[in-house]
Enzyme design. Structure first.
Site, PDB file in Angstrom:
ATOM      1  N   ASP A  92      43.715  38.624  35.977  1.00 44.89           N
ATOM      2  CA  ASP A  92      42.310  38.701  36.371  1.00 44.89           C
ATOM      3  C   ASP A  92      41.865  37.310  36.820  1.00 44.89           C
ATOM      4  O   ASP A  92      42.607  36.342  36.726  1.00 44.89           O
ATOM      5  CB  ASP A  92      41.450  39.228  35.223  1.00 44.89           C
ATOM      6  N   ASP A 272      43.167  49.051  33.347  1.00 41.86           N
ATOM      7  CA  ASP A 272      43.507  48.191  32.217  1.00 41.86           C
ATOM      8  C   ASP A 272      42.359  48.253  31.225  1.00 41.86           C
ATOM      9  O   ASP A 272      41.224  48.540  31.589  1.00 41.86           O
ATOM     10  CB  ASP A 272      43.719  46.738  32.649  1.00 41.86           C
TER      11      ASP A 272
END
EC number: 2.4.2.29
Length: 377
Positions: A92, A272
Site C-alpha cells: 500500500d 485485503d
C-alpha cells in the site's frame, strides 16, 4: 505482467481471471493476507503456502519505512529476500496509515503529508515521489499510488478537494514511477486509487480520471472506513462500470466474508483486510458453517474440531475446547492457530467463488452462502 479474464458470470459482474507477475501467477478473485511489518502476524511463511494457500501478500509502506527501515530492506535485496516470501507482494502507499494518524499532529499539504512516527514521535514527510521511491526499495510487484483516504463521514466539499489532490498526487506518482527503475530485476506495476468518499458523482469523476491513465490495474480506496455496507456496494458498483474491464480491480481494506462475495459480484478481483488475523487474536474464528467466538463458555468442553470441512488443516487438528483454552490463557499459540484457520478460510472462500464463476453458478451460490457464513454459532 499480464491480466486475463477467463470466465464471467451471466447474472453479475463477477469474473475469474489470471494475473501474471515475475513472482508467480495469481488466480482471481483473490484475497491478500496483510503483512504489516514484513510478516503476516503470527503466521510462518511456510504456512502461507500450506495450508493457507496464499498467492500474494500485502506489505505496508508506512510500517516498513519506519521499521526495519529502507537501508536494511535494500541491503537484504528487497522484501522478498528479507522475509523469504517467494510469491508476489503488493504494497500500500501509506495513505491509510497517514489517515489513521489524524489527531497526532499530521498535516496534509499539496506537497505531501507531514506526520509523527507512532513508535518514537519523530517527524517524517511523505510525498508522492518519496512514496514511489520507498516502494521501489521495498521491491513489491504491485505498488500503490499515494492518496488521501477521506474519513467517514466527511462533507462533499472536503471529499471533492481531497479527490482532486489525490489526482494531482497520482500524476506525480506516475511521473516518478516512469522516471525510475526496479531495483531487484523484477517488474513492478503501479495501481492508481479511486477516491470520492460516498458521493456518487465524485466517484464517477475519479474513476474516469483513473481509467484514462491506462495503468496495469486500478484500486478503489476510501471505503470500509465506517460507512454502511450498502454505500460501499453502491460506490463499488458505480466505479466498476467505469474502470477498464480488462484490468484487475482491487477494493482496498475489505472485509467480511459477505463483503468479499458481494464485491466479487460487483466485478472486484482483489481484496485485503486485517480482519482474519486481528479477529483471530480476539477469538473470532470463521468457518464454513458460521462465525465462532471461541471465548464463549459453550465451547469449554466441546472437543469437536473447529471445522470438519478442513480436516487436513489446523481446523481439523485442534478441538474448539483446546483453542478456547489457549485464547483464554492468552497463550500465543492460540492466536497463531486461529490466524491460520481464518486465513485458510478466506483463501478457500475466494477459491470457491472462482469455481462457481467458472461453472456459471456464482450468484445462486453467493446468495446461499452469505447467510450461512455470517451466522453466529
Amino acid at each position: 505482467m499480464k491480466f486475463e479474464i477467463q470466465s464471467t458470470n451471466a447474472h453479475s459482474k463477477a469474473r475469474a481471471g489470471s494475473l501474471s507477475t515475475d513472482h508467480g501467477t495469481i488466480q482471481t478473485p483473490i484475497f491478500m493476507p496483510v503483512g504489516t511489518a514484513g510478516t503476516v502476524k503470527g503466521v510462518h511463511i511456510s504456512e502461507l503456502t500450506d495450508p493457507i494457500k496464499a498467492q500474494i501478500i500485502l506489505g505496508n509502506t508506512y510500517h516498513l519505512y519506519l521499521r526495519p527501515g529502507l537501508e536494511v530492506i535494500e541491503a537484504a535485496g528487497g522484501l522478498h529476500k528479507f522475509n523469504s516470501w517467494n510469491g508476489p507482494i503488493l504494497t500500500d502507499s501509506g495513505g491509510y496509515q497517514v489517515y489513521s494518524l489524524a489527531g497526532t499532529g499530521r498535516k496534509i499539504v499539496e506537497e505531501g503529508v507531514k506526520f509523527k512516527s507512532h513508535i518514537d514521535g519523530s517527524t517524517h514527510f511523505f510525498s508522492p515521489e518519496s512514496v514511489m521511491d520507498i516502494q521501489r526499495t521495498i521491491g513489491a510487484d504491485i505498488m500503490m499510488a499515494f492518496d488521501e483516504c477521506t474519513p467517514y463521514p466527511c462533507t462533499y466539499e472536503y471529499a471533492r478537494k481531497s479527490m482532486e489532490m489525490t489526482h494531482r498526487w497520482l500524476d506525480r506518482c506516475i511521473n516518478r514511477f516512469e522516471a525510475t527503475e526496479p531495483k531487484y530485476g523484477h517488474n513492478q506495476a503501479l495501481f492508481p486509487i479511486v477516491q470520492g468518499s460516498v458521493y456518487k458523482d465524485l466517484r464517477k469523476i475519479s474513476a474516469e480520471y483513473i481509467a484514462e491513465k491506462g495503468a496495469f490495474g486500478n484500486a478503489i480506496g476510501g471505503l470500509s472506513v465506517g460507512e454502511p455496507a450498502e454505500d460501499m456496494y453502491e460506490m463499488a458498483d458505480e466505479v466498476t462500470d467505469i474502470l477498464p474491464k480488462d484490468k484487475p480491480r482491487y477494493l482496498m481494506g475489505v472485509g467480511t466474508p459477505a463483503n468479499i462475495l458481494e464485491g466479487i459480484a460487483l466485478g472486484i478481483d482483489m481484496f485485503d483486510c486485517v480482519m482474519p488475523t486481528r479477529n483471530a487474536r480476539n477469538g473470532m474464528i470463521f468457518t464454513t458453517q458460521g462465525i465462532i467466538n471461541i471465548k464463549n463458555e459453550k465451547w469449554k468442553s466441546d472437543f469437536s474440531v473447529i471445522d470438519p470441512a478442513f480436516a487436513d488443516t489446523l481446523h481439523g487438528q485442534y478441538s474448539k475446547a483446546y483453542v478456547r483454552h489457549l485464547i483464554r490463557c492468552e497463550e500465543m499459540l492460540g492466536a497463531m492457530i486461529a490466524s491460520v484457520c481464518n486465513l485458510r478460510f478466506y483463501l478457500w472462500l475466494v477459491g470457491e467463488a472462482r469455481k462457481e464463476i467458472v461453472q456459471g453458478s456464482f450468484t445462486s451460490w453467493k446468495n446461499r452462502m452469505i447467510p450461512q457464513l455470517m451466522q453466529r454459532l
